[in-house]
Write an enzyme that holds these catalytic residues in place. Structure first.
Site, PDB file in Angstrom:
ATOM      1  N   CYS A   2     -27.330  20.246 -44.764  1.00  0.00           N
ATOM      2  CA  CYS A   2     -28.551  20.936 -44.612  1.00  0.00           C
ATOM      3  C   CYS A   2     -28.486  21.702 -44.320  1.00  0.00           C
ATOM      4  CB  CYS A   2     -29.348  20.010 -42.780  1.00  0.00           C
ATOM      5  SG  CYS A   2     -29.352  17.793 -42.633  1.00  0.00           S
ATOM      6  N   VAL A  53     -28.351  11.692 -44.247  1.00  0.00           N
ATOM      7  CA  VAL A  53     -27.492  10.154 -45.315  1.00  0.00           C
ATOM      8  C   VAL A  53     -27.117   9.980 -44.066  1.00  0.00           C
ATOM      9  CG1 VAL A  53     -24.837  10.718 -45.794  1.00  0.00           C
ATOM     10  CG2 VAL A  53     -26.414  12.673 -46.048  1.00  0.00           C
ATOM     11  N   ASP A 102     -24.365  11.287 -37.127  1.00  0.00           N
ATOM     12  CA  ASP A 102     -23.050  11.859 -36.243  1.00  0.00           C
ATOM     13  C   ASP A 102     -23.907  13.031 -34.971  1.00  0.00           C
ATOM     14  OD1 ASP A 102     -24.196  13.298 -38.061  1.00  0.00           O
ATOM     15  OD2 ASP A 102     -22.189  13.315 -39.459  1.00  0.00           O
TER      16      ASP A 102
END
Length: 614
Positions: A2, A53, A102
């Protein structure tokens, strides 16, 4: 992957300036084409652009979590490869998760362990976490600097971002450059000094460093660095550990909720990663692995062997794709495309870079993005294992400077006397070189050769490797492609750092220990292939095209470049009817054609960013 940006200011109510944050965030749209988010309180403003992702539906940022009366807010760029282990550990400690991404693991780790959480992370990352109770922002960059993070600080105010463009979008920050910045552009070149943002008052948070912004000021500390220790494993044990670490690293980095591929040149490094990935795909029933390579129209006609590129990649790519059964995609670029790519490559870096080597990578990533969102790449193996020719050449080892600065005198001869007198390029590079040597963690008992090879490894890992990582991040993220680099796993780097040079070159070969570690994973001929770097065009039409670009600049009296170069000398070189000349520019990496392309990039940068010289 990002893009992140933010603004901390104790002197202003930031809720009155939402458009400033929006503008800063919008500059990073190419890094995160899938979503955008901002978060503002009185003294903290955070912005985020997302490339989805992991857990695309639930991983929006800035991500906010509460604990009692305290609010924790994160903006994050990267991947945490041990997120599953951390999540399990945190759940055992009573933490509850609402997503599978995450980002939440990282934020929860901070809530549980505070700033010490960084020591537990395995991954590539740059993030900022706001703690409402402390009124503090915690900024962190990964150990090897795979993900970028820049900032500018003045008393009571911090502005940061993944790229300089996000900081330059703030109305209080102007694109200015001093003599030191010019020395970075014309003397140091793409291999920037760590921490140097080139622009005046703009810095880079160094790899392995974190920073805290609170009412007491802005404080930076190193949380990781290379440490020299005696290596006690024998040759076979060392090769086995390298093999185990590399396989574990690649498998961790294949986790994704979106299509993933590998970059394949047919060389040792990319072939190893592709072989491990293909094996994992076969074991997990994910179907054939997709691989990608790049080359140039008519390169087969014009290719000439040299020390840095001893042979062509094409036959070796075919060898590996047939051996592994991958679905391969070839990308070919012609001279007009390559010339046109120089400008977007400059804008992606916010600085002049590695000329056509940048531009072709930008085009390559753009093609890959049509079929995948994540790619695995072999960057850093040569720095970590000592694969470059300059590790093995006496002139480079004994030059008393960076191996990529061997031809600095030739470069200085093209600069205007006024610029040379101002920035003193040779002294500047020598000072930066000595600074690097002073940082090297020595090991007692090493002889002169071992000590010198440790120095060379340190120079490559901390000075040259960041150049290629920056290039790979910026060119790939400019088209919304995430690239992962397994050879930058800090566990692997730490282990290989202390392998004695005579063991690293086992079998009297460059990267000998890596070749030994990969036995059985690769065909023998691929295992013993000489190093060949990322390919460059050898087409004389490219040389002619970039010469013409520079001649046009020299004929334009309004060009900001003219004040920095010897116009007559550059004109003479560009007018010569010789498409194969080999004028060194930045060592062995950028010669004749790249020199002209670099000057074009400098001119483009100065004009586009309206850079003021101060």
């Amino acid at each position: 992957m990002c893009g992140i940006t933010g603004w901390i200011d104790w002197h202003k109510d930031l809720t009155r300036f939402p458009s400033v944050l929006e503008n800063m965030t919008c500059t990073l749209a190419q890094r995160g084409p899938d979503a955008s988010g901002t978060w503002i309180t009185q003294h903290c403003a955070l912005g985020h652009r997302r490339l989805s992702v992991m857990d695309p539906a639930n991983g929006a940022q800035p991500m906010i979590r509460k604990q009692g009366d305290t609010t924790f807010t994160i903006v994050y760029n990267g991947e945490i490869y041990n997120a599953l282990e951390l999540r399990k550990e945190l759940e055992l400690r009573g933490r509850v998760f609402t997503t599978t991404c995450d980002t939440e693991v990282l934020l929860t780790a901070y809530m549980e362990w505070g700033r010490a959480c960084v020591e537990r992370l395995n991954g590539i990352f740059a993030f900022g976490i706001w703690n409402s109770e402390e009124q503090s922002l915690f900024l962190v960059r990964d150990r090897l600097g795979v993900k970028p993070l820049f900032y500018t600080y003045s008393e009571g105010r911090l502005i940061f971002g993944s790229e300089p463009k996000s900081i330059l979008a703030h109305p209080d920050v102007q694109p200015q450059i001093s003599g030191e910045g010019l020395a970075e552009i014309f003397a140091v070149g793409p291999a920037r000094t760590p921490g140097h943002g080139v622009y005046r008052n703009l810095n880079e948070l160094k790899p392995g460093h974190c920073a805290l912004m609170d009412r007491n000021g802005f404080n930076i500390r190193a949380y990781w660095k290379l440490e020299s220790k005696e290596h006690t494993d024998d040759l076979e044990t060392t090769a086995q550990k390298v093999r185990e670490l590399l396989i574990d690293t690649v498998r961790r980095q294949l986790i994704s909720d979106v299509p993933i591929c590998t970059l394949l040149s047919g060389g040792l490094d990319s072939s190893a990663l592709t072989a491990i990935a293909a094996s994992y795909y076969q074991e997990t029933g994910q179907g054939p692995l997709h691989t990608h390579s790049v080359d140039y129209v008519d390169n087969d006609k014009h290719f000439k062997e040299n020390a840095f590129q001893p042979n062509s990649d094409a036959p070796w790519i075919k060898r590996m794709t047939e051996h592994l059964g991958t679905v391969h995609h070839y990308s070919f670029f012609d001279t007009p495309e390559l010339v046109d790519s120089l400008k977007p490559a400059t804008l992606a870096r916010d600085l002049p870079g590695m000329a056509d080597v940048d531009g072709s990578l930008y085009l390559f990533c753009r093609e890959i993005k049509k079929k995948a969102t994540v790619a695995i790449s072999g960057e850093a193996a040569d720095e970590v294992f000592g694969g470059y020719p300059w590790f093995h050449r006496e002139d480079a080892l004994n030059a008393g400077t960076f191996p990529w600065s061997l031809f600095l005198k030739d470069r200085v001869s093209l600069l205007s006397p006024e610029l040379a007198d101002w920035v003193k390029p040779e002294q500047y590079v020598q000072d930066r070189y000595q600074q690097a040597l002073n940082e090297v963690p020595r090991l007692a008992g090493e002889n002169a050769q071992q000590n010198r090879m440790r120095e060379m490894s340190y120079l490559n890992i901390t000075r040259f490797m960041p150049t290629l990582l920056d290039r790979k991040d910026r060119m790939s993220m400019a088209v919304g492609l995430e690239v992962r680099v397994p050879f930058c796993d800090h566990r692997l780097v730490e282990y290989v750092w202390n392998i004695p040079w005579e063991m690293k070159t086992a079998g009297d070969r460059e990267k000998g220990i890596l070749r030994r570690a990969l036995k059985g994973l690769l065909p023998e001929d691929v295992l013993t292939r000489k190093k060949s770097p990322y390919p460059k065009t050898h087409n004389p039409e490219y040389t002619a095209a970039v010469k013409k670009q520079v001649l046009d600049i020299l004929d334009d009296s309004s060009s900001p470049l003219l004040q920095f170069i010897k116009v007559d000398k550059i004109r003479e070189l560009a007018s010569e009817d010789n498409n194969q000349f080999n004028l060194p520019w930045f060592g062995q990496l950028m010669t004749g054609p790249q020199m002209f392309a670099y000057l074009y990039q400098v001119d483009t940068w100065l004009r586009t960013y309206k850079v003021a010289i101060r």
